[in-house]
Motif scaffolding. Structure first.
Motif, PDB file in Angstrom:
ATOM      1  N   MET A 225     -32.513 -32.659  10.794  1.00  0.00           N
ATOM      2  CA  MET A 225     -32.638 -33.120  12.142  1.00  0.00           C
ATOM      3  C   MET A 225     -33.293 -31.940  13.215  1.00  0.00           C
ATOM      4  SD  MET A 225     -29.485 -34.669  14.640  1.00  0.00           S
ATOM      5  CE  MET A 225     -29.896 -36.394  14.812  1.00  0.00           C
ATOM      6  N   GLU A 226     -33.770 -32.527  14.124  1.00  0.00           N
ATOM      7  CA  GLU A 226     -34.776 -31.420  14.939  1.00  0.00           C
ATOM      8  C   GLU A 226     -33.929 -30.831  16.155  1.00  0.00           C
ATOM      9  OE1 GLU A 226     -37.580 -29.175  16.779  1.00  0.00           O
ATOM     10  OE2 GLU A 226     -37.859 -30.267  14.676  1.00  0.00           O
ATOM     11  N   PRO A 227     -33.610 -29.789  16.430  1.00  0.00           N
ATOM     12  CA  PRO A 227     -32.743 -29.347  17.570  1.00  0.00           C
ATOM     13  C   PRO A 227     -33.008 -30.256  18.896  1.00  0.00           C
ATOM     14  CG  PRO A 227     -33.656 -27.411  16.192  1.00  0.00           C
ATOM     15  CD  PRO A 227     -34.295 -28.704  15.830  1.00  0.00           C
ATOM     16  N   LYS A 228     -32.144 -30.385  19.663  1.00  0.00           N
ATOM     17  CA  LYS A 228     -32.568 -30.780  21.118  1.00  0.00           C
ATOM     18  C   LYS A 228     -32.487 -29.851  22.208  1.00  0.00           C
ATOM     19  CE  LYS A 228     -30.171 -34.941  19.318  1.00  0.00           C
ATOM     20  NZ  LYS A 228     -30.903 -36.332  19.524  1.00  0.00           N
ATOM     21  N   ILE A 229     -33.214 -30.394  23.447  1.00  0.00           N
ATOM     22  CA  ILE A 229     -33.300 -29.676  24.546  1.00  0.00           C
ATOM     23  C   ILE A 229     -32.491 -30.644  25.663  1.00  0.00           C
ATOM     24  CG2 ILE A 229     -35.096 -28.256  23.984  1.00  0.00           C
ATOM     25  CD1 ILE A 229     -36.994 -30.159  25.450  1.00  0.00           C
ATOM     26  N   ALA A 230     -32.074 -29.876  26.646  1.00  0.00           N
ATOM     27  CA  ALA A 230     -31.564 -30.717  27.937  1.00  0.00           C
ATOM     28  C   ALA A 230     -32.387 -30.184  28.944  1.00  0.00           C
ATOM     29  CB  ALA A 230     -30.184 -30.598  27.859  1.00  0.00           C
ATOM     30  N   VAL A 231     -32.915 -30.921  30.008  1.00  0.00           N
ATOM     31  CA  VAL A 231     -33.620 -30.508  31.175  1.00  0.00           C
ATOM     32  C   VAL A 231     -32.926 -31.048  32.289  1.00  0.00           C
ATOM     33  CG1 VAL A 231     -35.935 -30.776  31.974  1.00  0.00           C
ATOM     34  CG2 VAL A 231     -35.657 -30.757  29.587  1.00  0.00           C
ATOM     35  N   VAL A 232     -33.102 -30.025  33.246  1.00  0.00           N
ATOM     36  CA  VAL A 232     -32.595 -30.464  34.697  1.00  0.00           C
ATOM     37  C   VAL A 232     -33.915 -29.981  35.599  1.00  0.00           C
ATOM     38  CG1 VAL A 232     -31.037 -29.702  36.871  1.00  0.00           C
ATOM     39  CG2 VAL A 232     -30.039 -29.805  34.343  1.00  0.00           C
ATOM     40  N   VAL A 233     -34.207 -31.103  36.394  1.00  0.00           N
ATOM     41  CA  VAL A 233     -35.378 -31.122  37.280  1.00  0.00           C
ATOM     42  C   VAL A 233     -34.953 -30.705  38.631  1.00  0.00           C
ATOM     43  CG1 VAL A 233     -37.715 -31.971  38.208  1.00  0.00           C
ATOM     44  CG2 VAL A 233     -36.891 -32.208  35.748  1.00  0.00           C
ATOM     45  N   GLN A 234     -35.238 -29.587  39.341  1.00  0.00           N
ATOM     46  CA  GLN A 234     -34.728 -29.327  40.799  1.00  0.00           C
ATOM     47  C   GLN A 234     -35.976 -29.360  41.733  1.00  0.00           C
ATOM     48  OE1 GLN A 234     -33.074 -25.447  39.983  1.00  0.00           O
ATOM     49  NE2 GLN A 234     -31.046 -26.310  39.379  1.00  0.00           N
ATOM     50  N   VAL A 235     -36.038 -30.192  42.699  1.00  0.00           N
ATOM     51  CA  VAL A 235     -37.173 -30.230  43.654  1.00  0.00           C
ATOM     52  C   VAL A 235     -36.552 -29.619  44.955  1.00  0.00           C
ATOM     53  CG1 VAL A 235     -38.618 -31.808  44.605  1.00  0.00           C
ATOM     54  CG2 VAL A 235     -37.924 -32.429  42.430  1.00  0.00           C
ATOM     55  N   ASP A 236     -37.227 -28.866  45.369  1.00  0.00           N
ATOM     56  CA  ASP A 236     -36.826 -28.323  46.878  1.00  0.00           C
ATOM     57  C   ASP A 236     -37.239 -29.562  47.776  1.00  0.00           C
ATOM     58  OD1 ASP A 236     -36.238 -25.810  45.785  1.00  0.00           O
ATOM     59  OD2 ASP A 236     -38.196 -24.865  46.475  1.00  0.00           O
ATOM     60  N   LEU A 237     -36.346 -29.455  48.850  1.00  0.00           N
ATOM     61  CA  LEU A 237     -36.345 -30.404  49.741  1.00  0.00           C
ATOM     62  C   LEU A 237     -37.352 -30.364  50.677  1.00  0.00           C
ATOM     63  CD1 LEU A 237     -32.667 -30.454  51.158  1.00  0.00           C
ATOM     64  CD2 LEU A 237     -33.658 -32.206  49.772  1.00  0.00           C
ATOM     65  N   ASP A 238     -38.300 -29.048  50.968  1.00  0.00           N
ATOM     66  CA  ASP A 238     -39.551 -29.082  51.571  1.00  0.00           C
ATOM     67  C   ASP A 238     -40.728 -29.477  50.699  1.00  0.00           C
ATOM     68  OD1 ASP A 238     -39.639 -26.820  49.863  1.00  0.00           O
ATOM     69  OD2 ASP A 238     -39.684 -25.500  51.362  1.00  0.00           O
ATOM     70  N   GLY A 239     -40.277 -29.712  49.192  1.00  0.00           N
ATOM     71  CA  GLY A 239     -41.639 -29.988  48.432  1.00  0.00           C
ATOM     72  C   GLY A 239     -42.537 -29.053  48.183  1.00  0.00           C
ATOM     73  N   ARG A 240     -42.031 -27.897  48.042  1.00  0.00           N
ATOM     74  CA  ARG A 240     -42.903 -26.699  47.722  1.00  0.00           C
ATOM     75  C   ARG A 240     -42.778 -26.513  46.427  1.00  0.00           C
ATOM     76  NH1 ARG A 240     -42.714 -22.908  53.051  1.00  0.00           N
ATOM     77  NH2 ARG A 240     -43.455 -24.288  54.554  1.00  0.00           N
ATOM     78  N   GLN A 241     -41.676 -26.542  45.797  1.00  0.00           N
ATOM     79  CA  GLN A 241     -41.253 -26.219  44.370  1.00  0.00           C
ATOM     80  C   GLN A 241     -40.592 -26.762  43.475  1.00  0.00           C
ATOM     81  OE1 GLN A 241     -40.138 -21.638  43.614  1.00  0.00           O
ATOM     82  NE2 GLN A 241     -38.438 -22.629  42.598  1.00  0.00           N
ATOM     83  N   VAL A 242     -40.974 -27.246  42.192  1.00  0.00           N
ATOM     84  CA  VAL A 242     -40.007 -27.798  41.309  1.00  0.00           C
ATOM     85  C   VAL A 242     -39.812 -26.836  40.301  1.00  0.00           C
ATOM     86  CG1 VAL A 242     -40.130 -29.871  39.329  1.00  0.00           C
ATOM     87  CG2 VAL A 242     -41.279 -29.978  41.698  1.00  0.00           C
ATOM     88  N   ARG A 243     -38.413 -26.875  39.855  1.00  0.00           N
ATOM     89  CA  ARG A 243     -37.979 -25.876  38.878  1.00  0.00           C
ATOM     90  C   ARG A 243     -37.367 -26.914  37.553  1.00  0.00           C
ATOM     91  NH1 ARG A 243     -36.306 -20.631  38.245  1.00  0.00           N
ATOM     92  NH2 ARG A 243     -36.783 -20.282  40.548  1.00  0.00           N
ATOM     93  N   ILE A 244     -37.900 -26.763  36.534  1.00  0.00           N
ATOM     94  CA  ILE A 244     -37.457 -27.331  35.260  1.00  0.00           C
ATOM     95  C   ILE A 244     -36.839 -26.481  34.558  1.00  0.00           C
ATOM     96  CG2 ILE A 244     -38.284 -28.623  33.188  1.00  0.00           C
ATOM     97  CD1 ILE A 244     -40.984 -29.329  34.954  1.00  0.00           C
ATOM     98  N   VAL A 245     -35.457 -26.479  34.331  1.00  0.00           N
ATOM     99  CA  VAL A 245     -34.533 -25.525  33.462  1.00  0.00           C
ATOM    100  C   VAL A 245     -34.306 -26.280  32.523  1.00  0.00           C
ATOM    101  CG1 VAL A 245     -32.092 -24.481  33.799  1.00  0.00           C
ATOM    102  CG2 VAL A 245     -33.635 -24.957  35.884  1.00  0.00           C
ATOM    103  N   VAL A 246     -34.370 -25.572  31.347  1.00  0.00           N
ATOM    104  CA  VAL A 246     -34.244 -26.059  30.025  1.00  0.00           C
ATOM    105  C   VAL A 246     -32.964 -25.385  29.118  1.00  0.00           C
ATOM    106  CG1 VAL A 246     -35.669 -26.430  27.665  1.00  0.00           C
ATOM    107  CG2 VAL A 246     -36.726 -26.241  29.799  1.00  0.00           C
ATOM    108  N   THR A 247     -32.316 -26.045  28.474  1.00  0.00           N
ATOM    109  CA  THR A 247     -31.208 -25.446  27.738  1.00  0.00           C
ATOM    110  C   THR A 247     -31.624 -26.105  26.246  1.00  0.00           C
ATOM    111  OG1 THR A 247     -29.847 -27.171  28.342  1.00  0.00           O
ATOM    112  CG2 THR A 247     -29.621 -25.373  29.736  1.00  0.00           C
ATOM    113  N   GLY A 248     -30.907 -25.607  25.294  1.00  0.00           N
ATOM    114  CA  GLY A 248     -30.763 -26.023  23.762  1.00  0.00           C
ATOM    115  C   GLY A 248     -31.846 -25.024  23.360  1.00  0.00           C
TER     116      GLY A 248
END
Length: 121
Positions: free
Chosen positions: A1-24
């Motif tokens: 079975m392939e290992p899994k990843i989990a992702v949290v997408v954080q979007v700044d309120l001012d719309g200048r940056q998106v951070r995609i945080v990856v675990t797993g």
């Protein structure tokens, strides 16, 4: 079975940056799930900064980073899209337990440069 990843997408309120945080465990196979997320993030707002934070991941295959970087460079982003930034942990260190900019816990990995990848702290 392939290992899994989990992702949290954080979007700044001012719309200048998106951070995609990856675990797993990021592998050559499961990295394909990140490509559409990176593309969508780049198309949110013209000129938005997209950061893919792989530091919290348990493991990251070098081939997976190469494929992600290639995909980000060759995908049709919105006009004026910035280059995608990838944050990677040093080899042999524990995964990060906090998001950058907060209190730095003991053992937080240091950021290192990978040839051809733009890295920020």
């Amino acid at each position: 079975m392939e290992p899994k990843i989990a992702v949290v997408v954080q979007v700044d309120l001012d719309g200048r940056q998106v951070r995609i945080v990856v675990t797993g465990a990021v592998t050559e196979i499961n990295q394909r799930g990140l490509c559409p997320l990176i593309g969508r993030a780049r198309r949110l707002v013209p000129g938005i900064r997209v950061v893919v934070d792989l530091r919290p991941a348990e493991s990251v295959e070098p081939a997976a980073v190469d494929l992600l970087r290639w995909s980000a460079e060759h995908e049709n982003a919105a006009a004026g899209a910035q280059k995608v930034e990838f944050l990677l942990a040093d080899h042999g260190t524990a995964p990060a337990t906090t998001i950058p900019g907060t209190t730095r816990p003991v053992g937080l990995p240091m950021v290192h440069k990978v040839p051809g990848v733009e890295v920020t702290a």
